[in-house]
Design a protein around this motif. Structure first.
Motif, PDB file in Angstrom:
ATOM      1  N   VAL A  80       0.853  -1.189   0.000  1.00 28.39           N
ATOM      2  CA  VAL A  80       0.000   0.000   0.000  1.00 28.39           C
ATOM      3  C   VAL A  80       0.886   1.236   0.000  1.00 28.39           C
ATOM      4  O   VAL A  80       1.911   1.288   0.701  1.00 28.39           O
ATOM      5  N   GLN A  81       0.488   2.225  -0.789  1.00 24.81           N
ATOM      6  CA  GLN A  81       1.213   3.494  -0.855  1.00 24.81           C
ATOM      7  C   GLN A  81       0.224   4.639  -0.684  1.00 24.81           C
ATOM      8  O   GLN A  81      -0.778   4.716  -1.394  1.00 24.81           O
ATOM      9  N   LEU A  82       0.505   5.509   0.277  1.00 30.16           N
ATOM     10  CA  LEU A  82      -0.353   6.655   0.566  1.00 30.16           C
ATOM     11  C   LEU A  82       0.390   7.937   0.230  1.00 30.16           C
ATOM     12  O   LEU A  82       1.487   8.171   0.742  1.00 30.16           O
ATOM     13  N   SER A  83      -0.194   8.763  -0.627  1.00 28.95           N
ATOM     14  CA  SER A  83       0.386  10.067  -0.939  1.00 28.95           C
ATOM     15  C   SER A  83      -0.165  11.076   0.065  1.00 28.95           C
ATOM     16  O   SER A  83      -1.386  11.228   0.191  1.00 28.95           O
ATOM     17  N   VAL A  84       0.735  11.756   0.797  1.00 29.70           N
ATOM     18  CA  VAL A  84       0.305  12.642   1.884  1.00 29.70           C
ATOM     19  C   VAL A  84       0.934  14.020   1.766  1.00 29.70           C
ATOM     20  O   VAL A  84       1.976  14.204   1.135  1.00 29.70           O
ATOM     21  N   MET A  85       0.284  14.978   2.424  1.00 29.36           N
ATOM     22  CA  MET A  85       0.787  16.341   2.560  1.00 29.36           C
ATOM     23  C   MET A  85       0.256  16.901   3.870  1.00 29.36           C
ATOM     24  O   MET A  85      -0.703  16.355   4.443  1.00 29.36           O
ATOM     25  N   PRO A  86       0.847  17.988   4.408  1.00 27.99           N
ATOM     26  CA  PRO A  86       0.312  18.559   5.646  1.00 27.99           C
ATOM     27  C   PRO A  86      -1.002  19.285   5.399  1.00 27.99           C
ATOM     28  O   PRO A  86      -1.202  19.889   4.347  1.00 27.99           O
ATOM     29  N   ALA A  87      -1.890  19.209   6.370  1.00 23.97           N
ATOM     30  CA  ALA A  87      -3.174  19.913   6.283  1.00 23.97           C
ATOM     31  C   ALA A  87      -2.947  21.417   6.448  1.00 23.97           C
ATOM     32  O   ALA A  87      -1.913  21.843   6.987  1.00 23.97           O
ATOM     33  N   PRO A  88      -3.884  22.238   6.000  1.00 27.11           N
ATOM     34  CA  PRO A  88      -3.750  23.693   6.194  1.00 27.11           C
ATOM     35  C   PRO A  88      -3.593  24.033   7.676  1.00 27.11           C
ATOM     36  O   PRO A  88      -4.308  23.510   8.519  1.00 27.11           O
ATOM     37  N   VAL A 100       1.611   3.638  11.811  1.00 22.21           N
ATOM     38  CA  VAL A 100       0.493   3.309  10.929  1.00 22.21           C
ATOM     39  C   VAL A 100      -0.122   2.007  11.420  1.00 22.21           C
ATOM     40  O   VAL A 100       0.560   0.990  11.540  1.00 22.21           O
ATOM     41  N   GLU A 101      -1.412   2.064  11.721  1.00 21.86           N
ATOM     42  CA  GLU A 101      -2.136   0.857  12.138  1.00 21.86           C
ATOM     43  C   GLU A 101      -2.997   0.385  10.970  1.00 21.86           C
ATOM     44  O   GLU A 101      -3.755   1.154  10.399  1.00 21.86           O
ATOM     45  N   TYR A 102      -2.815  -0.879  10.619  1.00 22.40           N
ATOM     46  CA  TYR A 102      -3.560  -1.480   9.516  1.00 22.40           C
ATOM     47  C   TYR A 102      -4.542  -2.484  10.120  1.00 22.40           C
ATOM     48  O   TYR A 102      -4.146  -3.407  10.823  1.00 22.40           O
ATOM     49  N   ILE A 103      -5.830  -2.299   9.861  1.00 26.54           N
ATOM     50  CA  ILE A 103      -6.863  -3.185  10.401  1.00 26.54           C
ATOM     51  C   ILE A 103      -7.611  -3.787   9.224  1.00 26.54           C
ATOM     52  O   ILE A 103      -8.413  -3.117   8.565  1.00 26.54           O
ATOM     53  N   GLY A 104      -7.331  -5.045   8.928  1.00 26.38           N
ATOM     54  CA  GLY A 104      -7.963  -5.721   7.802  1.00 26.38           C
ATOM     55  C   GLY A 104      -8.630  -7.006   8.232  1.00 26.38           C
ATOM     56  O   GLY A 104      -8.577  -7.403   9.401  1.00 26.38           O
ATOM     57  N   SER A 105      -9.250  -7.685   7.273  1.00 23.79           N
ATOM     58  CA  SER A 105      -9.951  -8.933   7.593  1.00 23.79           C
ATOM     59  C   SER A 105      -8.983 -10.040   7.984  1.00 23.79           C
ATOM     60  O   SER A 105      -9.363 -10.999   8.654  1.00 23.79           O
ATOM     61  N   ASN A 106      -7.717  -9.903   7.579  1.00 17.40           N
ATOM     62  CA  ASN A 106      -6.710 -10.917   7.917  1.00 17.40           C
ATOM     63  C   ASN A 106      -5.919 -10.590   9.170  1.00 17.40           C
ATOM     64  O   ASN A 106      -4.960 -11.292   9.497  1.00 17.40           O
ATOM     65  N   ALA A 116      13.675  -1.345  13.324  1.00 15.31           N
ATOM     66  CA  ALA A 116      14.722  -2.372  13.334  1.00 15.31           C
ATOM     67  C   ALA A 116      14.088  -3.744  13.523  1.00 15.31           C
ATOM     68  O   ALA A 116      14.569  -4.743  12.991  1.00 15.31           O
ATOM     69  N   TYR A 117      13.008  -3.786  14.287  1.00 14.18           N
ATOM     70  CA  TYR A 117      12.278  -5.030  14.531  1.00 14.18           C
ATOM     71  C   TYR A 117      10.802  -4.782  14.242  1.00 14.18           C
ATOM     72  O   TYR A 117      10.283  -3.716  14.511  1.00 14.18           O
ATOM     73  N   GLY A 118      10.139  -5.784  13.718  1.00 11.71           N
ATOM     74  CA  GLY A 118       8.712  -5.652  13.428  1.00 11.71           C
ATOM     75  C   GLY A 118       8.458  -4.997  12.088  1.00 11.71           C
ATOM     76  O   GLY A 118       9.357  -4.836  11.259  1.00 11.71           O
ATOM     77  N   ASP A 119       7.213  -4.636  11.869  1.00 14.41           N
ATOM     78  CA  ASP A 119       6.792  -4.074  10.585  1.00 14.41           C
ATOM     79  C   ASP A 119       7.207  -2.610  10.478  1.00 14.41           C
ATOM     80  O   ASP A 119       7.102  -1.859  11.442  1.00 14.41           O
ATOM     81  N   SER A 120       7.654  -2.221   9.307  1.00 13.92           N
ATOM     82  CA  SER A 120       8.076  -0.841   9.119  1.00 13.92           C
ATOM     83  C   SER A 120       7.489  -0.259   7.841  1.00 13.92           C
ATOM     84  O   SER A 120       7.137  -0.986   6.923  1.00 13.92           O
ATOM     85  N   PHE A 121       7.375   1.059   7.819  1.00 13.93           N
ATOM     86  CA  PHE A 121       6.967   1.749   6.601  1.00 13.93           C
ATOM     87  C   PHE A 121       8.120   2.648   6.166  1.00 13.93           C
ATOM     88  O   PHE A 121       8.994   2.998   6.956  1.00 13.93           O
ATOM     89  N   GLU A 122       8.126   2.978   4.901  1.00 16.70           N
ATOM     90  CA  GLU A 122       9.139   3.896   4.396  1.00 16.70           C
ATOM     91  C   GLU A 122       8.470   5.171   3.907  1.00 16.70           C
ATOM     92  O   GLU A 122       7.286   5.173   3.567  1.00 16.70           O
ATOM     93  N   VAL A 123       9.233   6.238   3.897  1.00 18.38           N
ATOM     94  CA  VAL A 123       8.748   7.531   3.410  1.00 18.38           C
ATOM     95  C   VAL A 123       9.540   7.883   2.158  1.00 18.38           C
ATOM     96  O   VAL A 123      10.769   7.953   2.188  1.00 18.38           O
ATOM     97  N   THR A 144       5.263   9.927   0.077  1.00 16.65           N
ATOM     98  CA  THR A 144       4.523   8.676  -0.038  1.00 16.65           C
ATOM     99  C   THR A 144       4.898   7.784   1.136  1.00 16.65           C
ATOM    100  O   THR A 144       6.082   7.518   1.371  1.00 16.65           O
ATOM    101  N   ILE A 145       3.894   7.362   1.887  1.00 13.33           N
ATOM    102  CA  ILE A 145       4.096   6.381   2.962  1.00 13.33           C
ATOM    103  C   ILE A 145       3.783   5.015   2.358  1.00 13.33           C
ATOM    104  O   ILE A 145       2.670   4.777   1.894  1.00 13.33           O
ATOM    105  N   ALA A 146       4.773   4.124   2.359  1.00 10.61           N
ATOM    106  CA  ALA A 146       4.603   2.816   1.712  1.00 10.61           C
ATOM    107  C   ALA A 146       4.937   1.691   2.681  1.00 10.61           C
ATOM    108  O   ALA A 146       5.899   1.786   3.458  1.00 10.61           O
ATOM    109  N   PHE A 147       4.132   0.626   2.635  1.00  9.83           N
ATOM    110  CA  PHE A 147       4.398  -0.529   3.503  1.00  9.83           C
ATOM    111  C   PHE A 147       3.862  -1.800   2.849  1.00  9.83           C
ATOM    112  O   PHE A 147       2.916  -1.774   2.063  1.00  9.83           O
ATOM    113  N   ASP A 148       4.516  -2.912   3.169  1.00  8.10           N
ATOM    114  CA  ASP A 148       4.155  -4.213   2.598  1.00  8.10           C
ATOM    115  C   ASP A 148       3.172  -4.949   3.497  1.00  8.10           C
ATOM    116  O   ASP A 148       3.289  -4.915   4.728  1.00  8.10           O
TER     117      ASP A 148
END
Length: 197
Positions: A80-88, A100-106, A116-123, A144-148
């Motif tokens: 998943v890749q999220l394109s972000v910018m700061p709000a006004p 980033v918390e991901y809540i899915g059916s799985n 260093a440990y666990g799930d990570s996202f990149e910017v 872009t915030i991206a994570f597998d």
């Protein structure tokens, strides 16, 4: 006459001692009250600033995309890749302190910045005029915030039509929520294609 004078002098000294003691007690009480009021004021200011940061330091999600994986029996979204910018009105937003918390059916996954440990996202800086990534400093910044979703030994990938809720919590406590849904056209996509979620 002398006895009466001596007695009046004795009462006067006792009254003076009591009076001085009362002044000392009042001074100590006043000092304690001033210290307490100052501490409460400082705490209130800090709480007010924290509350203001939670409201103003919001992220705007411009778009959400997903990478298609066709190596399984059924095509899925594995990144998943999220394109972000700061709000006004937002001040600097340091994404290295976000989660980033991901809540899915799985299942549920929690991502942190280059963990260093666990799930990570990149910017990924897609527009960063002043070169401050991963800190959003102006309205011109686009990251872009991206994570597998299949990193490690867990598989939380999205199949056709499945949805997941994403909750981004900044270092200031500001929250941004977004729902992503894998499109029904995944079976027509090629491996590695990027589709809108």
């Amino acid at each position: 006459m002398n006895a009466a004078t001596d007695q009046r002098g004795q009462v006067g000294v006792e009254t003076l001692i009591v009076f001085i003691a009362m002044i000392l007690v009042a001074a100590i009480a006043a000092t304690m009250m001033i210290t307490t009021v100052s501490s409460l004021q400082s705490t209130a200011e800090t709480s007010s600033q924290d509350s203001q940061d939670q409201v103003t330091n919001q992220l705007l999600i411009l778009s959400a995309t997903g990478r298609v994986d066709t190596s399984t029996a059924e095509p899925r979204i594995d990144r998943v890749q999220l394109s972000v910018m700061p709000a006004p009105g937002a001040s600097e937003i340091d994404l290295s302190g976000a989660s980033v918390e991901y809540i899915g059916s799985n299942g549920v996954r929690n991502y942190s910045y280059e963990a260093a440990y666990g799930d990570s996202f990149e910017v990924i800086a897609t527009a960063d005029p002043d070169g401050t990534a991963p800190v959003l400093t102006s309205r011109d910044d686009r990251y872009t915030i991206a994570f597998d979703l299949d990193a490690g030994d867990r598989d939380t990938t999205l199949a056709t039509g499945e949805s997941a809720t994403l909750r981004i919590v900044g270092a200031s406590g500001a929250e941004t929520t977004w729902i992503v849904t894998a499109p029904h056209s995944l079976d027509r996509a090629d491996d590695g294609d990027v589709v809108e979620l």
